[in-house]
Scaffold this motif. Structure first.
Motif, PDB file in Angstrom:
ATOM      1  N   PRO A  95      27.661  48.359  35.044  1.00 28.19           N
ATOM      2  CA  PRO A  95      28.821  49.230  35.655  1.00 28.19           C
ATOM      3  C   PRO A  95      29.409  49.075  36.877  1.00 28.19           C
ATOM      4  CG  PRO A  95      26.985  50.792  35.164  1.00 28.19           C
ATOM      5  CD  PRO A  95      26.667  49.508  34.781  1.00 28.19           C
ATOM      6  N   HIS A  96      28.324  48.732  37.932  1.00 25.20           N
ATOM      7  CA  HIS A  96      28.826  48.814  39.443  1.00 25.20           C
ATOM      8  C   HIS A  96      29.799  47.186  39.418  1.00 25.20           C
ATOM      9  CE1 HIS A  96      25.843  51.963  40.430  1.00 25.20           C
ATOM     10  NE2 HIS A  96      27.026  52.402  40.830  1.00 25.20           N
ATOM     11  N   ALA A  97      29.116  46.322  38.979  1.00 30.09           N
ATOM     12  CA  ALA A  97      29.553  45.103  39.300  1.00 30.09           C
ATOM     13  C   ALA A  97      31.043  44.896  38.596  1.00 30.09           C
ATOM     14  CB  ALA A  97      28.823  43.940  38.646  1.00 30.09           C
ATOM     15  N   LEU A  98      30.966  45.360  37.240  1.00 31.33           N
ATOM     16  CA  LEU A  98      32.195  45.282  36.668  1.00 31.33           C
ATOM     17  C   LEU A  98      33.223  46.231  37.253  1.00 31.33           C
ATOM     18  CD1 LEU A  98      33.865  44.389  34.133  1.00 31.33           C
ATOM     19  CD2 LEU A  98      32.988  46.307  32.663  1.00 31.33           C
ATOM     20  N   MET A  99      32.856  47.229  37.615  1.00 29.02           N
ATOM     21  CA  MET A  99      33.767  48.110  38.555  1.00 29.02           C
ATOM     22  C   MET A  99      34.504  47.398  39.680  1.00 29.02           C
ATOM     23  SD  MET A  99      33.159  51.917  40.507  1.00 29.02           S
ATOM     24  CE  MET A  99      32.489  52.501  38.927  1.00 29.02           C
ATOM     25  N   MET A 100      33.565  46.736  40.270  1.00 33.81           N
ATOM     26  CA  MET A 100      34.084  45.985  41.603  1.00 33.81           C
ATOM     27  C   MET A 100      35.021  44.756  41.448  1.00 33.81           C
ATOM     28  SD  MET A 100      30.492  45.825  43.688  1.00 33.81           S
ATOM     29  CE  MET A 100      30.886  44.937  45.061  1.00 33.81           C
ATOM     30  N   LEU A 101      34.652  44.008  40.195  1.00 35.22           N
ATOM     31  CA  LEU A 101      35.385  43.104  39.636  1.00 35.22           C
ATOM     32  C   LEU A 101      36.805  43.519  39.368  1.00 35.22           C
ATOM     33  CD1 LEU A 101      35.856  40.220  38.727  1.00 35.22           C
ATOM     34  CD2 LEU A 101      35.001  40.881  36.463  1.00 35.22           C
ATOM     35  N   ALA A 102      36.938  44.858  38.620  1.00 34.70           N
ATOM     36  CA  ALA A 102      38.058  45.403  38.032  1.00 34.70           C
ATOM     37  C   ALA A 102      38.887  45.803  39.382  1.00 34.70           C
ATOM     38  CB  ALA A 102      37.932  46.755  37.241  1.00 34.70           C
ATOM     39  N   GLN A 103      38.305  46.484  40.538  1.00 32.72           N
ATOM     40  CA  GLN A 103      39.049  46.624  41.777  1.00 32.72           C
ATOM     41  C   GLN A 103      39.745  45.412  42.472  1.00 32.72           C
ATOM     42  OE1 GLN A 103      36.310  49.071  43.689  1.00 32.72           O
ATOM     43  NE2 GLN A 103      36.840  50.834  42.648  1.00 32.72           N
ATOM     44  N   PHE A 104      38.882  44.373  42.430  1.00 30.32           N
ATOM     45  CA  PHE A 104      39.398  43.059  42.958  1.00 30.32           C
ATOM     46  C   PHE A 104      40.490  42.678  42.147  1.00 30.32           C
ATOM     47  CE2 PHE A 104      37.853  39.413  45.590  1.00 30.32           C
ATOM     48  CZ  PHE A 104      38.600  38.404  45.336  1.00 30.32           C
ATOM     49  N   VAL A 105      40.439  42.349  40.903  1.00 34.12           N
ATOM     50  CA  VAL A 105      41.562  42.062  40.030  1.00 34.12           C
ATOM     51  C   VAL A 105      42.661  42.704  40.187  1.00 34.12           C
ATOM     52  CG1 VAL A 105      42.386  41.514  37.620  1.00 34.12           C
ATOM     53  CG2 VAL A 105      39.861  40.903  38.459  1.00 34.12           C
ATOM     54  N   LEU A 106      42.515  44.355  40.242  1.00 37.32           N
ATOM     55  CA  LEU A 106      43.736  44.761  40.050  1.00 37.32           C
ATOM     56  C   LEU A 106      44.670  44.890  41.579  1.00 37.32           C
ATOM     57  CD1 LEU A 106      45.714  47.236  39.178  1.00 37.32           C
ATOM     58  CD2 LEU A 106      43.920  48.967  39.836  1.00 37.32           C
ATOM     59  N   GLN A 107      43.678  44.930  42.607  1.00 39.74           N
ATOM     60  CA  GLN A 107      44.502  44.611  43.959  1.00 39.74           C
ATOM     61  C   GLN A 107      45.040  43.303  44.017  1.00 39.74           C
ATOM     62  OE1 GLN A 107      44.213  46.336  46.797  1.00 39.74           O
ATOM     63  NE2 GLN A 107      42.632  47.933  46.783  1.00 39.74           N
ATOM     64  N   ALA A 108      44.578  42.341  43.624  1.00 40.29           N
ATOM     65  CA  ALA A 108      45.161  40.916  43.499  1.00 40.29           C
ATOM     66  C   ALA A 108      46.154  40.902  42.560  1.00 40.29           C
ATOM     67  CB  ALA A 108      43.983  40.023  42.935  1.00 40.29           C
TER      68      ALA A 108
END
Length: 572
Positions: A470-483
Motif C-alpha cells: 500500500p505505501h509504495a502504491l500510494m506514493m506512486l498515485a500521489q506522484f502520478v496525480l501531481q504530474a
C-alpha cells in the motif's frame, strides 16, 4: 470513551500488568511503539508485541495472546472498527486504542467499560451525539395491546365498545410510534453517513505518546526523535494538511530545544557529543546527502513534477538547471559526500537561488536532522523513506514480520547497518516509482471517469511486485496525480481524486486498489472509503476491506472493470 490524562489513566493503569501491544505496519505506529517500549523497559514491565497488517491479523493476534493479558494496546489499528463485535472479548479485557485513522467507530467512542481511546476529542472529528444514533426504547408495541385480562369478564355491550375504542386508540399510538421510529432511523442513517463519508488522519500517535512521556518528566532526545519521524511520515505521505504539519514541527522544535538545553545544564558532555538534533532550513530533496544530486533532483516528487522530468524537455531543463547552478555534470553524478567541499557547502544556496525561475518554490523548507559522531547525519525524511522501503521489502525469504523488525531497528542508533540498507532500498523504491510514473504519463494511461481519475498498473513486470504494497502504491498515485495536474490543460484536474490499482497476488487473482484525494484539498480527506464499499455492493464484487485505512482495499481482478463503472456511477 476518551482518555485525556494519559500518564494517570493509561500508563499508571497498565504499567504493573502484562500488556499485549498490537502495532500496525506503518512508520508512525512503529515510532509510537518504540517510545512505549522504552518506558516499559525502564519499568521492567512485561509485554508482548505483535505487528498486524490488517483486520485478519488483528483477530488472529488477539485470539493467540489474549489469555495471558488483561490490557491490550492497539497502535494505529482498531479505532475505526467495532472492537467488541470483532473480537468478542472476555469482560475482564480492557482495550487502550491510540489511532491516527479517522473517523473512529462510534461504538468504540461510546463504550463505557472496555474501550478507551487515548487522546483529546478534536473539533474536526464532528462525532455524532449519543441520542442521535443510539435509542433506548422501553415502549414495546406489545405493551400497547390490551391483555386478555382486560377483555375477560366484560360481556356487556358497553364494555365491548369500550375495549374496541381502546384498541383503536392503541393502534393509532402504534402507528405513530412506528412512524417516529422510522423517521429516527432515517435521520440516524443520514448522520452516520455524513460522519463516515470521508476518511482522513488525525495527530501522529508517536507525538501523542511522546507528549505523555514529557508530562511524566521521562522524555529523552531519542524519544523526541522518534516522535519527529512519526510526524514526518504523515507529512511525506500527505496524510495531514500542510498547516498542521508546520504547527506540529514548531511544537517538536520546542521539545528539542528544551531537551538539548537540559543536557547542557547537567553537563552530560558524553551524551551531548553522541547525539544532536537540529531544526533548520533544508532542501526537500529525497536522500540527497546519501545520493547524487542529479538522482535526488530526478526522483524527488517536488522537483520531478516542477521540471516535468518524464518528458524530453524536462531532461533538458534538468541539465540547464545544473548548469545555471554552477554545478559541473560530473560533480552532480557523484555521491554528495564525495563532491568538492565548497560545492557541498554552497549547494543549498545554489538551489534556493534558481528555485523560483524553475517553479520549484516547494523545494525550500525546514526539517529536523540527527547527527551522532562525525560521519552520521540523517534528515528525518531519510529515515522515513528507509523505513517505508524496509517495511515493503517482503519476499520469499523475508516475511512481513522480519520487515517490521528491520523497520523498527532502523531508528536504533546502535544498528547503523540496518539504516544504511534501508536507505539503499529506499533509492530503489524511489527509482521504481519514478520509472513507473514516467511510463504511465508517456503512455497516457491516466483515465478520466468523470468525477475521478484512475490508473491500472499492468502486472508481470520485474518491478510490479513493489506496488502490491500500500505505501509504495500510494506514493506512486500521489506522484502520478501531481504530474497529471501539472501537465493538464484542464482546470478541473485540480479537483479530481485518483484511484490506482495494481496486482496484489497472481495466485489468488487479487488486486490492490487505493484512492487518494484531489491536489487542491488543503485538508486531505478521501471520499473513497464508503464509495468503494457501495460500488462493490452494487456490482456484487468480491471486496476485502482488510486494511485499517478504508481507502485501501483488495478486489478480484476480474471484477475491476465493473467495479470502476459502478464507482463512476456512484460518484456522479
Amino acid at each position: 470513551m476518551f482518555v485525556t490524562d494519559l500518564p494517570n489513566d493509561f500508563y499508571k493503569v497498565v504499567r504493573g500488568n502484562r500488556c499485549l501491544l498490537l502495532v500496525n505496519f506503518d512508520v508512525d505506529a512503529i515510532c509510537a511503539s518504540r517510545i512505549l517500549q522504552s518506558l516499559f523497559k525502564n519499568d521492567n514491565a512485561v509485554y508482548t508485541l505483535v505487528p498486524v497488517q490488517g483486520v485478519d491479523d488483528l483477530v488472529q493476534a488477539y485470539a493467540e495472546n489474549w489469555k495471558e493479558t488483561t490490557f491490550v494496546i492497539l497502535i494505529n489499528c482498531g479505532g475505526c472498527v467495532d472492537i467488541t463485535q470483532l473480537l468478542e472479548p472476555d469482560e475482564r479485557i480492557i482495550f487502550f486504542i491510540i489511532d491516527s485513522h479517522r473517523p473512529y467507530d462510534t461504538d468504540n467512542i461510546y463504550s463505557e467499560s472496555q474501550i478507551r481511546i487515548l487522546g483529546n476529542l478534536e473539533a474536526e472529528d464532528s462525532i455524532p451525539e449519543y441520542n442521535d444514533i443510539y435509542r433506548d426504547d422501553d415502549s414495546d408495541e406489545e405493551n400497547l395491546v390490551p391483555t386478555d385480562d382486560e377483555d375477560a369478564g366484560d360481556d356487556e355491550d358497553g364494555a365491548i365498545e369500550s375495549n374496541q375504542a381502546k384498541r383503536r386508540r392503541l393502534n393509532e399510538e402504534i402507528i405513530l410510534k412506528r412512524r417516529e421510529m422510522r423517521k429516527w432511523e432515517e435521520n440516524r442513517e443520514t448522520i452516520l453517513f455524513n460522519y463516515k463519508q470521508y476518511s482522513y488522519y488525525g495527530r501522529s500517535s508517536a507525538v501523542q505518546i511522546f507528549e505523555m512521556t514529557w508530562k511524566m518528566s521521562r522524555d529523552t532526545l531519542d524519544m523526541a526523535w522518534w516522535a519527529i519521524i512519526g510526524a514526518t511520515e504523515q507529512s511525506i505521505l500527505n496524510k495531514i494538511e500542510n498547516q498542521n504539519s508546520i504547527i506540529e514541527a514548531a511544537n517538536l522544535q520546542g521539545h528539542i530545544s528544551r531537551l538539548s538545553h537540559m543536557r547542557g545544564v547537567t553537563g552530560d558532555r558524553l551524551q551531548q557529543s553522541s547525539i544532536k538534533v537540529t531544526y533548520d532550513n533544508d532542501l526537500q530533496l529525497a536522500l540527497y546527502r546519501h545520493w547524487t544530486v542529479e538522482a535526488s533532483l530526478r526522483h524527488s516528487m517536488t522537483t520531478s513534477v516542477s521540471l516535468r522530468l518524464w518528458s524530453i524537455k524536462g531532461e533538458q531543463r534538468l541539465k540547464e538547471l545544473l548548469a545555471e547552478m554552477g554545478l559541473p555534470l560530473a560533480q552532480s553524478k557523484q555521491q554528495f559526500s564525495a563532491m568538492d567541499l565548497n560545492l557541498r557547502q554552497e549547494f543549498k544556496e545554489m538551489v534556493e537561488k534558481i528555485s523560483a525561475k524553475y517553479n520549484m518554490d516547494n523545494v525550500r523548507g525546514t526539517s529536523f536532522t540527527l547527527q551522532y559522531g562525525y560521519r552520521f547525519k540523517y534528515c528525518a525524511s531519510d529515515v522515513v523513506y528507509a523505513m517505508l522501503a524496509l517495511l515493503e521489502s517482503t519476499g520469499k525469504n523475508r516475511s512481513p514480520q522480519h520487515c517490521f523488525m528491520d523497520a523498527s531497528d532502523c531508528i536504533s542508533r546502535l544498528k547503523k547497518d540496518v539504516l544504511a540498507r534501508g536507505i539503499e532500498k529506499a533509492k530503489e523504491m524511489l527509482c521504481n516509482i519514478y520509472k513507473t510514473a514516467q511510463g504511465i504519463l508517456e503512455m497516457k494511461q491516466v483515465m478520466n471517469a468523470g468525477r475521478f481519475l484512475y490508473v491500472v498498473l499492468p502486472g508481470g513486470n520485474l518491478d510490479s511486485h513493489l506496488f502490491s504494497h500500500p505505501h509504495a502504491l500510494m506514493m506512486l498515485a500521489q506522484f502520478v496525480l501531481q504530474a497529471y495536474v501539472e501537465s493538464s490543460r484542464s482546470r478541473r484536474a485540480l479537483g479530481l481524486p485518483l484511484v490506482a490499482s495494481a496486482t496484489y497476488n497472481t495466485e489468488t487473482n487479487m488486486c490492490l486498489v487505493i484512492g487518494i484525494p484531489p491536489v487542491c484539498e488543503d485538508q486531505p480527506r478521501s471520499l473513497f472509503g464508503l464509495a468503494f464499499k457501495g460500488a462493490a455492493e452494487n456490482t456484487n464484487s468480491y471486496l476485502e476491506e482488510d486494511y485499517f485505512d478504508a481507502t485501501i482495499v483488495r478486489l478480484k481482478i476480474e471484477h475491476r472493470p465493473k467495479f470502476f463503472d459502478a464507482l463512476a456511477a456512484l460518484l456522479t
